[in-house]
Design an enzyme around this catalytic site. Sequence first.
Site, PDB file in Angstrom:
ATOM      1  N   VAL A 149       0.835  -1.211   0.000  1.00  0.00           N
ATOM      2  CA  VAL A 149       0.000   0.000   0.000  1.00  0.00           C
ATOM      3  C   VAL A 149       0.870   1.263   0.000  1.00  0.00           C
ATOM      4  O   VAL A 149       0.634   2.201  -0.775  1.00  0.00           O
ATOM      5  CB  VAL A 149      -0.961   0.005   1.211  1.00  0.00           C
ATOM      6  CG1 VAL A 149      -1.858   1.229   1.160  1.00  0.00           C
ATOM      7  CG2 VAL A 149      -1.815  -1.268   1.231  1.00  0.00           C
ATOM      8  N   LYS A 178      -6.517  -2.306  10.081  1.00  0.00           N
ATOM      9  CA  LYS A 178      -7.785  -2.635  10.760  1.00  0.00           C
ATOM     10  C   LYS A 178      -7.580  -3.519  11.977  1.00  0.00           C
ATOM     11  O   LYS A 178      -8.317  -3.417  12.961  1.00  0.00           O
ATOM     12  CB  LYS A 178      -8.794  -3.293   9.807  1.00  0.00           C
ATOM     13  CG  LYS A 178      -8.315  -4.523   9.056  1.00  0.00           C
ATOM     14  CD  LYS A 178      -7.579  -4.113   7.828  1.00  0.00           C
ATOM     15  CE  LYS A 178      -6.721  -5.176   7.231  1.00  0.00           C
ATOM     16  NZ  LYS A 178      -6.936  -5.318   5.804  1.00  0.00           N
ATOM     17  N   GLU A 229     -10.030   5.507   6.575  1.00  0.00           N
ATOM     18  CA  GLU A 229     -10.875   5.061   5.455  1.00  0.00           C
ATOM     19  C   GLU A 229     -10.367   3.765   4.831  1.00  0.00           C
ATOM     20  O   GLU A 229     -11.142   2.895   4.448  1.00  0.00           O
ATOM     21  CB  GLU A 229     -10.939   6.169   4.394  1.00  0.00           C
ATOM     22  CG  GLU A 229     -11.858   5.879   3.225  1.00  0.00           C
ATOM     23  CD  GLU A 229     -13.310   5.736   3.660  1.00  0.00           C
ATOM     24  OE1 GLU A 229     -13.783   4.588   3.682  1.00  0.00           O
ATOM     25  OE2 GLU A 229     -13.966   6.744   3.983  1.00  0.00           O
ATOM     26  N   LYS A 273     -12.925  -5.761  10.461  1.00  0.00           N
ATOM     27  CA  LYS A 273     -13.554  -4.632   9.750  1.00  0.00           C
ATOM     28  C   LYS A 273     -14.983  -4.429  10.250  1.00  0.00           C
ATOM     29  O   LYS A 273     -15.450  -3.290  10.382  1.00  0.00           O
ATOM     30  CB  LYS A 273     -13.531  -4.900   8.244  1.00  0.00           C
ATOM     31  CG  LYS A 273     -12.117  -4.873   7.674  1.00  0.00           C
ATOM     32  CD  LYS A 273     -12.076  -5.462   6.277  1.00  0.00           C
ATOM     33  CE  LYS A 273     -10.683  -5.389   5.680  1.00  0.00           C
ATOM     34  NZ  LYS A 273     -10.553  -6.192   4.464  1.00  0.00           N
TER      35      LYS A 273
HETATM   36  P1  NAP Z   1       3.155  -4.974   3.570  1.00  0.00           P
HETATM   37  O1  NAP Z   1       3.266  -5.092   2.104  1.00  0.00           O
HETATM   38  O2  NAP Z   1       3.558  -6.141   4.427  1.00  0.00           O
HETATM   39  O3  NAP Z   1       3.981  -3.679   4.023  1.00  0.00           O
HETATM   40  C1  NAP Z   1       4.282  -3.384   5.362  1.00  0.00           C
HETATM   41  C2  NAP Z   1       5.424  -2.371   5.394  1.00  0.00           C
HETATM   42  O4  NAP Z   1       5.740  -2.054   6.727  1.00  0.00           O
HETATM   43  C3  NAP Z   1       6.713  -2.863   4.754  1.00  0.00           C
HETATM   44  O5  NAP Z   1       7.272  -1.838   3.972  1.00  0.00           O
HETATM   45  C4  NAP Z   1       7.629  -3.151   5.944  1.00  0.00           C
HETATM   46  O6  NAP Z   1       8.987  -2.960   5.662  1.00  0.00           O
HETATM   47  C5  NAP Z   1       7.161  -2.094   6.904  1.00  0.00           C
HETATM   48  N1  NAP Z   1       7.415  -2.422   8.305  1.00  0.00           N
HETATM   49  C6  NAP Z   1       7.142  -3.557   8.970  1.00  0.00           C
HETATM   50  N2  NAP Z   1       7.500  -3.448  10.265  1.00  0.00           N
HETATM   51  C7  NAP Z   1       8.004  -2.184  10.404  1.00  0.00           C
HETATM   52  C8  NAP Z   1       8.559  -1.472  11.488  1.00  0.00           C
HETATM   53  N3  NAP Z   1       8.641  -2.013  12.709  1.00  0.00           N
HETATM   54  N4  NAP Z   1       8.998  -0.215  11.278  1.00  0.00           N
HETATM   55  C9  NAP Z   1       8.903   0.355  10.061  1.00  0.00           C
HETATM   56  N5  NAP Z   1       8.381  -0.276   8.984  1.00  0.00           N
HETATM   57  C10 NAP Z   1       7.956  -1.530   9.168  1.00  0.00           C
HETATM   58  O7  NAP Z   1       1.666  -4.610   3.985  1.00  0.00           O
HETATM   59  P2  NAP Z   1       0.548  -3.871   3.124  1.00  0.00           P
HETATM   60  O8  NAP Z   1      -0.185  -4.880   2.323  1.00  0.00           O
HETATM   61  O9  NAP Z   1       1.104  -2.682   2.466  1.00  0.00           O
HETATM   62  O10 NAP Z   1      -0.459  -3.459   4.306  1.00  0.00           O
HETATM   63  C11 NAP Z   1      -0.140  -2.414   5.187  1.00  0.00           C
HETATM   64  C12 NAP Z   1      -1.342  -2.221   6.126  1.00  0.00           C
HETATM   65  O11 NAP Z   1      -2.489  -1.909   5.330  1.00  0.00           O
HETATM   66  C13 NAP Z   1      -1.716  -3.469   6.915  1.00  0.00           C
HETATM   67  O12 NAP Z   1      -2.189  -3.086   8.175  1.00  0.00           O
HETATM   68  C14 NAP Z   1      -2.850  -4.089   6.099  1.00  0.00           C
HETATM   69  O13 NAP Z   1      -3.738  -4.827   6.891  1.00  0.00           O
HETATM   70  C15 NAP Z   1      -3.519  -2.844   5.574  1.00  0.00           C
HETATM   71  N6  NAP Z   1      -4.276  -3.018   4.329  1.00  0.00           N
HETATM   72  C16 NAP Z   1      -3.733  -3.669   3.274  1.00  0.00           C
HETATM   73  C17 NAP Z   1      -4.446  -3.793   2.095  1.00  0.00           C
HETATM   74  C18 NAP Z   1      -3.930  -4.529   0.895  1.00  0.00           C
HETATM   75  O14 NAP Z   1      -4.712  -4.744  -0.037  1.00  0.00           O
HETATM   76  N7  NAP Z   1      -2.657  -4.912   0.862  1.00  0.00           N
HETATM   77  C19 NAP Z   1      -5.713  -3.236   2.012  1.00  0.00           C
HETATM   78  C20 NAP Z   1      -6.243  -2.541   3.098  1.00  0.00           C
HETATM   79  C21 NAP Z   1      -5.509  -2.452   4.266  1.00  0.00           C
HETATM   80  P3  NAP Z   1       9.768  -3.871   4.573  1.00  0.00           P
HETATM   81  O15 NAP Z   1       9.150  -3.493   3.254  1.00  0.00           O
HETATM   82  O16 NAP Z   1      11.180  -3.450   4.668  1.00  0.00           O
HETATM   83  O17 NAP Z   1       9.493  -5.281   4.954  1.00  0.00           O
HETATM   84  N1  HSE Z   2      -6.424  -8.650   3.117  1.00  0.00           N
HETATM   85  C1  HSE Z   2      -7.477  -7.705   2.968  1.00  0.00           C
HETATM   86  C2  HSE Z   2      -8.527  -8.253   2.029  1.00  0.00           C
HETATM   87  C3  HSE Z   2      -6.921  -6.418   2.429  1.00  0.00           C
HETATM   88  O1  HSE Z   2      -8.242  -9.224   1.322  1.00  0.00           O
HETATM   89  O2  HSE Z   2      -9.636  -7.743   1.992  1.00  0.00           O
HETATM   90  C4  HSE Z   2      -7.943  -5.323   2.381  1.00  0.00           C
HETATM   91  O3  HSE Z   2      -8.289  -4.918   3.676  1.00  0.00           O
END
Ligand code: NAP
Ligand code: HSE
Length: 444
Positions: free
Chosen positions: A21, A112, A136, A212
């Site tokens: 994200v 979330k 959001e 959620k």
């Molecule tokens: P992700 O790809 O695993 O990215 C997480 C990021 O956080 C990575 O860049 C990681 O660093 C960094 N990180 C982890 N621990 C850290 C720390 N202690 N200090 C600083 N940085 C740290 O996750 P994502 O999919 O982007 O999701 C991020 C959040 O959004 C989550 O809470 C997820 O539930 C939520 N979300 C995701 C989606 C989706 O579709 N992916 C949708 C809605 C909500 P590295 O890159 O170096 O590992």
């Molecule tokens: N893992 C979550 C999903 C990301 O599949 O809906 C969006 O919140």
Amino acid sequence: MPTSQSTSGPLSIAIVGMGTVGTGVARVLLQQPERITRRAGRPLVLRHAVVSDLKKTRDVELPAGILTDDVQRVINDRETKIAIHLVGGLGAAREIMLALLESGKDVVTANKALLCEHGPELFAKAHQLGRSIAFEAAVAGGIPIIATLSQSMAGNQITSISGILNGTTNFILSEMIQRQQTYADALRLAQELGYAEADPTLDVDGTDAAQKLVILTQLAFGTKVALNDFPRQGIDTLDLSDIRYAAELGYTVKLLAISKLVENQLEMHVSPTLVKKQTPLAEVNGSFNAVALSGDVVGDTWYSGRGAGQMPTASAVLADLIDMAVGRAQLTFQQLELWRTEPNFRMLPTSQTSSRYYLRFNIEDRPHMLADIADVLGRHQISIASVIQHEAPEPAGGTAGGKSFVPLVIMTHRTTAGNVDAAGKEFAKFPSLRAPLVQLPVAN
Ligand code: NAP
Ligand code: HSE
């Protein structure tokens, strides 16, 4: 109230977490600066991008010197007014959020799990410090459901929320049903496409949808609920045969999250649910989410869109960021405090929730078996609506101890979860039944 829009010059921001994200958010900020400046009323300058592993390659070209693995750089930077918190999980994510608030930053988050588990503490801390949290992106990806509930529906008492809130499971079910993919292949693809959580168990076991639902419920009903206050079941225990029997009966299977008022009590659950084919919910496929909201003034409303993935989630984060920059998010956040004084709703005991049910048994293929099953159901006030038992050459249902077993599917008329559970307890003692007994609710 101090806000992030106190001056009109450039506003420094940070992204903490540059994964799926965060990378999407940074890309739009860096590639569409004029658009963002126009909408935010001033330039937004990305000053820090925090990760945990500096050696990983990033799918975005960042300005020199902003990538760091030291979150303290953001915390110590008094010029940075807004932090976009995109670190998943609970422990470190909570510490980072608290430190960002305490250092005087307003925070946008998509986490979330964090808001479900620690929301009350974090919101109270933000209020105490005169800061704001915007979220959001935490629910339903690109669908503006938080803004809808907290702003557009402000004159309503919400009476019902019913939705597909997890993109990963909806994608998996769609792939299995429409493209005959295996569960494992569909899950792998969802992970590759960036829909799944870092730990995909949270998606497939229903936890993510339930988290959620907790956030939406607290917003819509002003009632504090915890994850364990209501039942949740994921798609990880679903058998392909249930999807096929559902199709034969004219239904598709969706992971539905429901929160609604029933005689002034709150009914909540997350469960794979049979949804009549060709109805709007049944047509929501792939990573799309959908939410049906009903309010006492507006009546029924419906929202759908991409619920997971990099850019739909980035879209929601950017909306919050711009709201923060112009002061809208602070206003909304402070206003929500007023709602907390409203009366809480009590939870409806799960045993009193009512639905039609899909039941699948593995029964011994012997005389009187159907009569025995019907007898138990009847004694528990469960009325049979339809039955499927296919003739199959032995040992189609498998054999155990020389006995032959076959699947039996029963659709019931409306009954309570308590009745179904009580019947289930009797069935568990039947020597002529083989586990598991599958019970899935049927959507209205
Ligand atoms: P992700 O790809 O695993 O990215 C997480 C990021 O956080 C990575 O860049 C990681 O660093 C960094 N990180 C982890 N621990 C850290 C720390 N202690 N200090 C600083 N940085 C740290 O996750 P994502 O999919 O982007 O999701 C991020 C959040 O959004 C989550 O809470 C997820 O539930 C939520 N979300 C995701 C989606 C989706 O579709 N992916 C949708 C809605 C909500 P590295 O890159 O170096 O590992
Ligand atoms: N893992 C979550 C999903 C990301 O599949 O809906 C969006 O919140």
